[in-house]
Design a protein around this motif. Structure first.
Motif, PDB file in Angstrom:
ATOM      1  N   PRO A 336      33.826  35.296  19.551  1.00  0.00           N
ATOM      2  CA  PRO A 336      32.361  35.247  19.532  1.00  0.00           C
ATOM      3  C   PRO A 336      31.782  36.651  19.688  1.00  0.00           C
ATOM      4  CG  PRO A 336      33.276  33.639  21.065  1.00  0.00           C
ATOM      5  CD  PRO A 336      34.399  34.536  20.660  1.00  0.00           C
ATOM      6  N   GLY A 337      30.720  36.946  18.939  1.00  0.00           N
ATOM      7  CA  GLY A 337      30.123  38.276  18.989  1.00  0.00           C
ATOM      8  C   GLY A 337      29.629  38.654  20.371  1.00  0.00           C
ATOM      9  N   GLY A 338      29.084  37.675  21.103  1.00  0.00           N
ATOM     10  CA  GLY A 338      28.577  37.975  22.435  1.00  0.00           C
ATOM     11  C   GLY A 338      29.669  38.453  23.367  1.00  0.00           C
ATOM     12  N   ALA A 339      30.796  37.761  23.336  1.00  0.00           N
ATOM     13  CA  ALA A 339      31.906  38.154  24.202  1.00  0.00           C
ATOM     14  C   ALA A 339      32.479  39.504  23.784  1.00  0.00           C
ATOM     15  CB  ALA A 339      33.004  37.086  24.154  1.00  0.00           C
ATOM     16  N   PHE A 340      32.500  39.749  22.459  1.00  0.00           N
ATOM     17  CA  PHE A 340      33.095  40.995  21.968  1.00  0.00           C
ATOM     18  C   PHE A 340      32.270  42.209  22.396  1.00  0.00           C
ATOM     19  CE2 PHE A 340      33.739  44.245  18.681  1.00  0.00           C
ATOM     20  CZ  PHE A 340      35.126  44.359  18.697  1.00  0.00           C
ATOM     21  N   PHE A 341      30.926  42.113  22.300  1.00  0.00           N
ATOM     22  CA  PHE A 341      30.089  43.279  22.555  1.00  0.00           C
ATOM     23  C   PHE A 341      29.528  43.355  23.975  1.00  0.00           C
ATOM     24  CE2 PHE A 341      29.698  43.195  17.849  1.00  0.00           C
ATOM     25  CZ  PHE A 341      30.129  44.497  17.605  1.00  0.00           C
ATOM     26  N   HIS A 342      29.543  42.244  24.713  1.00  0.00           N
ATOM     27  CA  HIS A 342      28.928  42.261  26.043  1.00  0.00           C
ATOM     28  C   HIS A 342      29.943  42.365  27.176  1.00  0.00           C
ATOM     29  CE1 HIS A 342      24.546  41.280  25.308  1.00  0.00           C
ATOM     30  NE2 HIS A 342      25.076  41.320  24.092  1.00  0.00           N
ATOM     31  N   ASN A 343      31.148  41.846  26.960  1.00  0.00           N
ATOM     32  CA  ASN A 343      32.151  41.906  28.028  1.00  0.00           C
ATOM     33  C   ASN A 343      32.923  43.224  27.943  1.00  0.00           C
ATOM     34  OD1 ASN A 343      31.319  39.358  28.715  1.00  0.00           O
ATOM     35  ND2 ASN A 343      33.010  38.319  27.652  1.00  0.00           N
ATOM     36  N   VAL A 344      32.192  44.314  28.074  1.00  0.00           N
ATOM     37  CA  VAL A 344      32.780  45.643  27.920  1.00  0.00           C
ATOM     38  C   VAL A 344      32.563  46.436  29.203  1.00  0.00           C
ATOM     39  CG1 VAL A 344      32.796  47.771  26.572  1.00  0.00           C
ATOM     40  CG2 VAL A 344      32.299  45.586  25.447  1.00  0.00           C
ATOM     41  N   PRO A 345      33.629  46.933  29.844  1.00  0.00           N
ATOM     42  CA  PRO A 345      33.445  47.732  31.054  1.00  0.00           C
ATOM     43  C   PRO A 345      32.760  49.060  30.732  1.00  0.00           C
ATOM     44  CG  PRO A 345      35.733  47.800  30.340  1.00  0.00           C
ATOM     45  CD  PRO A 345      35.044  46.782  29.479  1.00  0.00           C
ATOM     46  N   GLU A 346      31.989  49.568  31.669  1.00  0.00           N
ATOM     47  CA  GLU A 346      31.276  50.832  31.449  1.00  0.00           C
ATOM     48  C   GLU A 346      32.252  51.974  31.202  1.00  0.00           C
ATOM     49  OE1 GLU A 346      28.059  53.721  33.764  1.00  0.00           O
ATOM     50  OE2 GLU A 346      28.417  51.673  34.460  1.00  0.00           O
ATOM     51  N   VAL A 347      33.360  51.982  31.939  1.00  0.00           N
ATOM     52  CA  VAL A 347      34.408  52.994  31.760  1.00  0.00           C
ATOM     53  C   VAL A 347      35.672  52.276  31.309  1.00  0.00           C
ATOM     54  CG1 VAL A 347      35.815  54.761  32.887  1.00  0.00           C
ATOM     55  CG2 VAL A 347      33.412  54.469  33.532  1.00  0.00           C
ATOM     56  N   PRO A 348      36.338  52.719  30.250  1.00  0.00           N
ATOM     57  CA  PRO A 348      37.533  52.023  29.764  1.00  0.00           C
ATOM     58  C   PRO A 348      38.624  51.952  30.831  1.00  0.00           C
ATOM     59  CG  PRO A 348      36.818  53.722  28.207  1.00  0.00           C
ATOM     60  CD  PRO A 348      36.038  53.921  29.459  1.00  0.00           C
ATOM     61  N   PRO A 349      39.321  50.830  30.954  1.00  0.00           N
ATOM     62  CA  PRO A 349      40.477  50.773  31.857  1.00  0.00           C
ATOM     63  C   PRO A 349      41.519  51.797  31.407  1.00  0.00           C
ATOM     64  CG  PRO A 349      39.867  48.581  31.059  1.00  0.00           C
ATOM     65  CD  PRO A 349      39.105  49.559  30.245  1.00  0.00           C
ATOM     66  N   ALA A 350      42.115  52.480  32.347  1.00  0.00           N
ATOM     67  CA  ALA A 350      43.015  53.590  32.019  1.00  0.00           C
ATOM     68  C   ALA A 350      44.476  53.211  32.210  1.00  0.00           C
ATOM     69  CB  ALA A 350      42.689  54.811  32.868  1.00  0.00           C
ATOM     70  N   VAL A 351      45.304  53.572  31.256  1.00  0.00           N
ATOM     71  CA  VAL A 351      46.751  53.597  31.466  1.00  0.00           C
ATOM     72  C   VAL A 351      47.112  54.872  32.214  1.00  0.00           C
ATOM     73  CG1 VAL A 351      49.015  53.642  30.339  1.00  0.00           C
ATOM     74  CG2 VAL A 351      47.169  52.262  29.370  1.00  0.00           C
TER      75      VAL A 351
END
Length: 650
Positions: A336-351
């Motif tokens: 779903p577009g909402g989940a794809f664009f809204h469930n995004v952390p402000e800072v990317p999780p880091a390896v």
């Protein structure tokens, strides 16, 4: 007469050849495979390298790494199989040094001037009963095999005979490749069997160590009769569309059935079915390449026009079976577009990284580009060590632990082993074996031409991290955009399955005017190589230098560095040798420092660019946010200055 198979077969008394050059201790040979291959070559029998069944902790697997391999441990490692067989002991030892000393090699032996009766009993096959019936019906009452005899890796029996003088074997001498149900007759320059010491389900052994006897006339006549039945349209049985792919591919190159369209269609049917067993499907390119390769092994390959028609017809028929499954697979991948664009952390999780300083973000590939000898493999080994939980940080930045790392040691693996021995020397070997698995040498296929292969290798290894050392060995022709796009597809397939990807690559020899490379264009190859990576690091220096530079050319978030790195070649570790300490610099200055002065210190230049001054300003702003500096308006026209907080001591 007592048949020499079935219930009355003799108990095997394995005879393993002595280890090759055992007196000199030249090469380890625990199963006597190298010794057997060299002994055969000395007798004029040509041998060639084949894959082997191994157990790397994930169950028995063919070294081709194909999860659906149809002929595990019995198909060639080289491009042209038995056609490249040799009696040259030097070349045989080279193959052994490359694969055999690591337990990843079998040998095949060709059958020019020889014949093998091959009795198959695996998986309930009835070769024993067929052979017993043939012996009772056709052999003299006092007959016994009386010849060199092998026990196969799957429990069958092989009797080895010499052909009459002047015969090379196969169709040219009127022989069929079958004596009866599950009893094959292998003979001629295009047929082969495995050399003792080879391993499939088990190790091939010599159970009767005798001279190779002449082919009994009754066996020869049976094989000729079978051939005549086939040429006259009689009842000879060939491997058909319902047969195992290994049965179809193991037919002698000059077998008449290979010349029929039925054989091509049956082979194509197997590969087309395999292509649809993976998500996503392997695709037309893989399928057509595999069928064309099989066709090329025939003495009289099918012409391209006829082959192309069969390829397309079989592919369309198989694709029609999977239309619904394909649609379902696509639906499963939709979000779903909402989940794809809204469930995004402000800072990317880091390896690898912390906060905004991220060198490797989850779900994005990290590419380390460098010329030879400046430490990219050394740095990668430290990241591996952190990824498997043996150290917390690399270059002062934390590395998130993973489950298991697959290292593709394709570029000079012997050198990789020596470099890794320094950093892993003090670690528990059992932990290393549990958390790290290594693929040595060239990949099982070109990873750009077959982009699903990388994903499947990670799946087979149970790895959530793959380190590709290096890209030039993973795919051929990286300067070509088609190859670059193929490699990007391979990495994206792998990332989508939750595997983190680290790639080692090379830079161009020099940047503009011979300077240090400092742009993405300085990474060798197609633009799609860097375009598809989430983060790109460049290392620069002369080969063997203890101090090299690091630049962060492409960032998943904020830029990290630049740094100078110190390689300790004794321990195989790397530390940050020098970074501009802006807090100390500001504390040592009465009036504080400006972004221009910070840029001069960071980039070690008297004339920093506007971009460099902006990067310095951002680093100063972060230090203000952290409470380590404070920002004040400078003298008129001087802009903002940054100084130590009131009361700070330096």
């Amino acid at each position: 007469m007592k048949p020499y198979n079935g219930a009355k077969r003799p108990e095997p008394t394995p005879v393993a050849p002595e280890s090759a050059d055992a007196a000199n201790g030249a090469l380890p040979d625990p199963d006597g495979l190298l010794a057997a291959a060299l002994a055969l070559a000395a007798e004029g029998v040509k041998v060639f390298p084949a894959h082997r069944v191994v157990d790397d902790g994930f169950g028995p697997t063919c070294t081709c790494m194909d999860l659906k391999c149809k002929s595990p441990g019995k198909h060639p490692r080289n491009d042209h199989g038995s056609k490249e067989a040799t009696t040259d002991p030097g070349l045989i030892r080279q193959w052994w040094q490359k694969w055999g000393v690591h337990g990843r090699l079998n040998f095949g032996q060709t059958l020019t001037g020889r014949a093998v009766v091959d009795i198959d009993v695996a998986e309930g096959k009835t070769g024993d009963a067929t052979w017993e019936g043939l012996c009772v019906e056709l052999a003299p009452s006092d007959w016994a095999p009386g010849t060199l005899t092998y026990r196969t890796g799957r429990g069958g029996t092989q009797y080895v005979y010499t052909l009459p003088e002047g015969e090379s074997g196969g169709k040219a001498d009127g022989y069929s490749n079958k004596l009866g149900t599950h009893v094959d007759f292998k003979t001629g320059p295009n047929a082969y069997v495995m050399v003792p010491g080879s391993k499939t389900d088990d190790v091939y052994t010599v159970i009767v160590d005798a001279e190779t006897a002449p082919l009994p006339e009754w066996i020869a006549e049976k094989a000729r009769k079978k051939a005549r039945q086939g040429s006259e349209g009689g009842s000879v049985v060939h491997a058909g569309s319902g047969s195992q792919l290994s049965d179809l591919l193991s037919l002698p190159a000059d077998d008449p059935y290979r010349s029929s369209n039925d054989w091509v269609a049956a082979v194509a049917g197997h590969y087309a079915g395999d292509a649809w067993k993976f998500a996503p499907p392997r695709g037309w390119t893989w399928y057509s390449d595999m069928v064309r390769a099989a066709n090329a092994t025939s003495a009289e390959p099918h012409p391209e026009d006829r082959l192309a028609k069969t390829l397309w017809s079989v592919w369309e028929a198989e694709a029609a079976k999977h239309e619904q499954a394909e649609a379902a697979a696509v639906v499963q991948l939709l979000q779903p577009g909402g989940a794809f664009f809204h469930n995004v952390p402000e800072v990317p999780p880091a390896v690898w990284g912390h906060g905004e300083e991220i060198l490797w973000a989850e779900g994005e590939a990290l590419l380390i580009g460098a010329p030879q000898g400046v430490g990219k493999t050394t740095l990668a080994h430290q990241i591996i060590r952190a990824r498997i939980g043996l150290q917390p940080t690399v270059l002062g930045l934390p590395v998130a632990p993973g489950k298991r790392v697959l290292l593709l040691a394709m570029d000079r693996p012997a050198q990789t082993r020596r470099a890794g021995a320094r950093i892993f020397a003090g670690d528990d070997p059992h932990r290393l074996s549990e958390r790290l698995v290594v693929w040595e040498g060239p990949p099982p296929a070109d990873l750009a031409r077959h982009p699903e292969t990388l994903m499947r290798m990670c799946e087979q290894a149970g790895a959530d991290t793959v380190v590709v050392d290096s890209l030039k060995d993973a795919a051929i022709g990286l300067s070509d955009d088609e190859v670059g796009a193929g490699w990007n597809r391979a990495r994206q397939f792998t990332l989508r399955e939750g595997v983190q990807v680290l790639e080692l690559h090379h830079t161009v020899k020099r940047g503009a005017n011979g300077a240090e490379p400092n742009t993405l264009a300085d990474i060798y190859g197609s633009t799609w190589i860097t375009s598809g990576a989430g983060s790109v690091i460049s290392l620069w220096g002369e080969a063997g230098d203890p101090i090299v530079s690091l630049r962060h050319l492409k960032q998943p978030f904020a830029e990290v560095g630049p740094f100078r790195l110190l390689h300790d070649h004794t321990t195989g570790t790397t530390t940050v040798h020098h970074t501009a300490d802006l807090v100390a610099l500001a504390g040592a200055s009465r009036g504080g420092i400006s972004a221009l002065e910070a840029a001069k210190a960071i980039f070690e230049t008297e004339k920093p660019s506007a971009a460099q001054k902006e990067k310095a300003r951002r680093r100063l702003a972060k230090l203000v946010e952290a409470g380590q500096l404070e920002a004040k308006a400078g003298p008129a026209g001087a802009g903002t200055v940054y100084r130590a907080p009131s009361g700070a001591l330096f």
